[in-house]
Design a protein around this motif. Structure first.
Motif, mmCIF file in Angstrom:
data_model
loop_
_atom_site.group_PDB
_atom_site.id
_atom_site.type_symbol
_atom_site.label_atom_id
_atom_site.label_comp_id
_atom_site.label_asym_id
_atom_site.label_seq_id
_atom_site.Cartn_x
_atom_site.Cartn_y
_atom_site.Cartn_z
ATOM 1 N N CYS A 61 0.940 5.455 -1.326
ATOM 2 C CA CYS A 61 1.551 6.608 -0.832
ATOM 3 C C CYS A 61 3.142 6.672 -1.392
ATOM 4 C CB CYS A 61 1.971 6.396 0.858
ATOM 5 S SG CYS A 61 0.249 6.397 1.682
ATOM 6 N N CYS A 79 0.903 -1.400 0.089
ATOM 7 C CA CYS A 79 -0.014 0.089 0.001
ATOM 8 C C CYS A 79 0.908 1.409 0.125
ATOM 9 C CB CYS A 79 -0.921 -0.005 1.300
ATOM 10 S SG CYS A 79 -0.289 -0.028 2.789
ATOM 11 N N CYS A 99 5.343 5.907 5.840
ATOM 12 C CA CYS A 99 4.202 5.768 6.144
ATOM 13 C C CYS A 99 3.969 6.213 7.803
ATOM 14 C CB CYS A 99 3.882 4.190 6.145
ATOM 15 S SG CYS A 99 2.524 3.527 7.274
HETATM 16 S S1 SF4 Z 1 -0.379 5.440 5.123
HETATM 17 FE FE1 SF4 Z 1 0.842 3.780 5.362
HETATM 18 S S2 SF4 Z 1 -0.749 2.091 5.752
HETATM 19 FE FE2 SF4 Z 1 -1.836 3.741 4.863
HETATM 20 S S3 SF4 Z 1 -1.697 3.579 2.716
HETATM 21 FE FE3 SF4 Z 1 -0.016 4.718 3.248
HETATM 22 S S4 SF4 Z 1 1.774 3.294 3.420
HETATM 23 FE FE4 SF4 Z 1 -0.306 2.251 3.498
#
Ligand code: SF4
Length: 199
Positions: free
Chosen positions: A131, A126, A137
């Protein structure tokens, strides 16, 4: 226990959200292989290893998934067919976003009809899908919450889920086009996800 009408409700939700096909299988039919999960950190491994909470080493892996299987009333398998050329192009991220959004939507419906512990699984990191333009993250850095809680779901890879067997259990072809087929405008491929309906 899950009844037929509830199963149909989840399948219909997947189709409405963009799945080409969706079907219910017994959770006991999901094959989990530790060696598949190990591939995430093998040599050369995945370039996105460790960058998202939905990927190893941040997930419970095959052992955790086997516990989920035991608790599940049903498993909904979701498939989205895509032109091979699109899958190996700049559109890949968009396709993977649709996959995450679709399984997350089915998970949400499962919760709504009483399977409050349900969990969806998709593919890819993800971090890379949602992102990619962010330095990190916030969940992993401890700076905050997920930017895409309604969509981003863990990758099946880190749990050792045998996706080929999953496709077979759903009654679908496992054939997947290779990148070399991207120049063939007729060539089709697929991406797949999974939702465990857990009471
Ligand atoms: S914030 Fe972190 S957990 Fe959420 S989509 Fe982005 S990388 Fe993934």
């Amino acid at each position: 226990m899950i009844n037929k009408e509830q199963t149909h409700t989840l399948v219909r939700r997947a189709l409405r959200l963009g799945a080409t096909d969706a079907g219910a299988i017994s959770p006991a039919d999901i094959a989990v292989d530790n060696k598949l999960a190990d591939l995430c950190n093998a040599d050369p491994g995945c370039e996105h290893y460790g960058l998202a909470p939905g990927c190893p080493p941040h997930v419970s892996g095959p052992a955790g998934f086997r516990q989920w299987i035991k608790k599940s009333a049903a498993a909904i398998v979701v498939r989205i067919d895509v032109p091979t050329a699109a899958l190996f192009s700049d559109q890949r991220r968009e396709i993977m976003q649709l996959l995450h959004e679709t399984v997350a939507g089915v998970e949400s419906k499962a919760v709504e009809i009483g399977f409050v512990g349900s969990q969806a699984f998709a593919g890819g990191s993800c971090k890379q899908i949602f992102c990619h333009d962010q330095p990190d993250c916030p969940v992993l850095s401890g700076q905050g919450k997920c930017r895409h809680p309604q969509s981003a779901r863990p990758s099946m890879s880190g749990f050792g889920i045998d996706v080929a067997r999953l496709m077979q259990s759903a009654g679908w072809s496992v054939e997947k086009a290779a990148p070399e087929n991207a120049a063939d405008a007729q060539s089709m491929s697929w991406v797949a996800g999974l939702v465990l309906a857990v009471p």
